[in-house]
Design an enzyme around this catalytic site. Structure first.
Site, PDB file in Angstrom:
ATOM      1  N   LYS A  85       0.858  -1.188   0.000  1.00  0.00           N
ATOM      2  CA  LYS A  85       0.000   0.000   0.000  1.00  0.00           C
ATOM      3  C   LYS A  85       0.890   1.233   0.000  1.00  0.00           C
ATOM      4  O   LYS A  85       1.753   1.387   0.866  1.00  0.00           O
ATOM      5  CB  LYS A  85      -0.929   0.023   1.215  1.00  0.00           C
ATOM      6  CG  LYS A  85      -1.863   1.235   1.220  1.00  0.00           C
ATOM      7  CD  LYS A  85      -2.918   1.123   2.308  1.00  0.00           C
ATOM      8  CE  LYS A  85      -3.886   2.299   2.245  1.00  0.00           C
ATOM      9  NZ  LYS A  85      -4.958   2.200   3.266  1.00  0.00           N
ATOM     10  N   ASP A 103     -14.014   5.433   9.001  1.00  0.00           N
ATOM     11  CA  ASP A 103     -14.375   5.271   7.588  1.00  0.00           C
ATOM     12  C   ASP A 103     -14.887   3.851   7.370  1.00  0.00           C
ATOM     13  O   ASP A 103     -14.497   3.159   6.431  1.00  0.00           O
ATOM     14  CB  ASP A 103     -13.168   5.563   6.703  1.00  0.00           C
ATOM     15  CG  ASP A 103     -13.560   6.019   5.305  1.00  0.00           C
ATOM     16  OD1 ASP A 103     -14.758   6.242   5.067  1.00  0.00           O
ATOM     17  OD2 ASP A 103     -12.675   6.144   4.444  1.00  0.00           O
TER      18      ASP A 103
END
Length: 401
Positions: free
Chosen positions: A124, A229
């Site tokens: 990532k 989130d």
């Protein structure tokens, strides 16, 4: 931008020293003066050797020379930071092969990678400056003395925070990927063979999956955390069969939680807003996608707050802070994420500039000897072609050592 590793095999040890020197100089300079690069790099070849490496690095877009700078100097590009992070992962034997990009978001790129044994993993790459660059550049009060390296600093903070939370959650038994390594703005983690919930069109028992997700929100709360989130993009749904050899055996759906840069403490000033938003995201998605609406109201923040630390649950917010991710870092990152959310909302409303326009502004004042190029051809790590599967292209990269 796409990660293009083709130039890695051609970089010399001297090139890596100069690239590292530019990174070090970037901590205090928007544009790193060439004499400072020479001083930090300290190549045996002297000034001429430094200039040769500078030319090679600029040619492939790892550093950039600014057109209207008051002095001769260079800045590190995202590509240069990518290379430095990959160089570290390769030296530590965490990454040997780099595959195709499998995900792209407002703030990150997700790549398939593999180690030298062929074990597939996920890389990532945080890119916080991608959307919010213009806003960050014009409103940097929260960065104080770090104005010169805002996007590098913020992306690094996002990676540090995510890695720390992933470690703490994994140790506590939460369903998250295994964190393997972190370098600069990147994280290497285990590959979870599961689609995001947004790609799931139907499930056998929506009520059971909904209950499990709400329980996960409440479990996080007991440990002092709010995801911030918690939605269909950041929840993977893995299918686990009771008997792997029997295709007709019962299937269990296991949610895997990902993406933690925006995670906050239950003691955060806006904790109730974040908690309620997470709950509402799940309710709205299940109603829209699975036509399921829970008859049970809540859960509510005031009730979840009372459970923090109950039954000996460790305060993971405190664990992460003790690991080195300080309140100062959290404040800087949160300010940047708020700016980015505002920028994204403006774009969605049609009142802001597009992502491409932000990128163009970032690169517009730079003079390069070359371009970073695309990523259409296979990439490489190491000194041999690796035969890979499941979306991993045949790639190789020389780590430069």
């Amino acid at each position: 931008m796409k990660l293009d590793t083709r130039a890695m095999r051609h970089l010399t040890a001297e090139d890596w020293r100069v690239l590292t020197a530019v990174e070090m100089g970037s901590k205090n300079h928007e544009i790193v003066p060439t004499p400072l690069i020479e001083k930090i790099a300290r190549l045996k070849g002297g000034v001429s050797g430094v200039h040769k490496s500078i030319s090679a690095l600029a040619k492939v877009g790892l550093i950039a020379r600014m057109k209207e700078a008051k002095y001769d100097g260079y800045r590190l590009s995202y590509g240069g930071l990518d290379y430095l992070a990959l160089h570290t992962h390769a030296a530590r034997k965490h990454v040997y092969s780099v595959g195709s990009r499998i995900g792209v978001g407002k703030e990150s790129d997700i790549m398939i990678v593999a180690d030298d044994k062929g074990t597939q993993k996920v890389l990532k790459i945080h890119r916080l400056g991608r959307i919010s660059f213009r806003t960050v550049k014009t409103n940097r009060d929260y960065l104080r003395n770090r104005q010169s390296a805002s996007w590098m600093y913020l992306s690094r903070l996002a990676a540090i925070k995510e890695y720390a939370f992933m470690q703490a959650l994994r140790e506590e038994g939460f369903p998250v990927p295994e964190p393997i390594a972190q370098s600069r703005h990147t994280i290497v983690m285990s590959l979870v063979d599961a689609p995001p919930m947004r790609q799931v069109s139907s499930v056998p028992d929506p009520a059971a999956l909904y209950a499990e997700l709400i329980a996960l929100i409440l479990r996080l709360a007991r440990h002092g955390l709010i995801h911030g989130d918690f939605n269909e993009f950041n929840i993977l749904i893995r299918e686990d069969r009771a008997d792997d050899q029997d295709p007709d055996s019962a299937i269990t759906l296991t949610p895997i939680l990902i993406d933690f840069p925006q995670m906050v403490s239950m003691d955060h000033p806006n904790a109730e807003m974040y908690f309620d938003r997470d709950v509402e995201c799940i309710k709205r998605f299940f109603s829209r996608r699975f036509h399921f609406v829970s008859t049970t109201p809540g859960p509510f923040y005031k009730d979840a707050k009372k459970t923090v630390g109950r039954d000996g649950a460790r305060r993971l917010d405190a664990v992460v802070e003790a690991s080195g991710f300080t309140k100062k870092m959290a404040k800087d990152l949160e300010a940047a994420i708020r700016e980015q959310e505002a920028k994204t909302k403006d774009d969605a409303d049609g009142s802001g500039d597009s992502e491409d326009e932000s990128d163009e502004e970032e690169e517009g004042d730079e003079e390069r000897s070359g371009s970073e190029g695309g990523n259409d051809e296979p990439l490489v790590i190491g000194d041999r072609i690796v035969n890979t599967e499941a979306g991993l292209e045949k790639l190789t990269i020389n780590d430069g050592t």
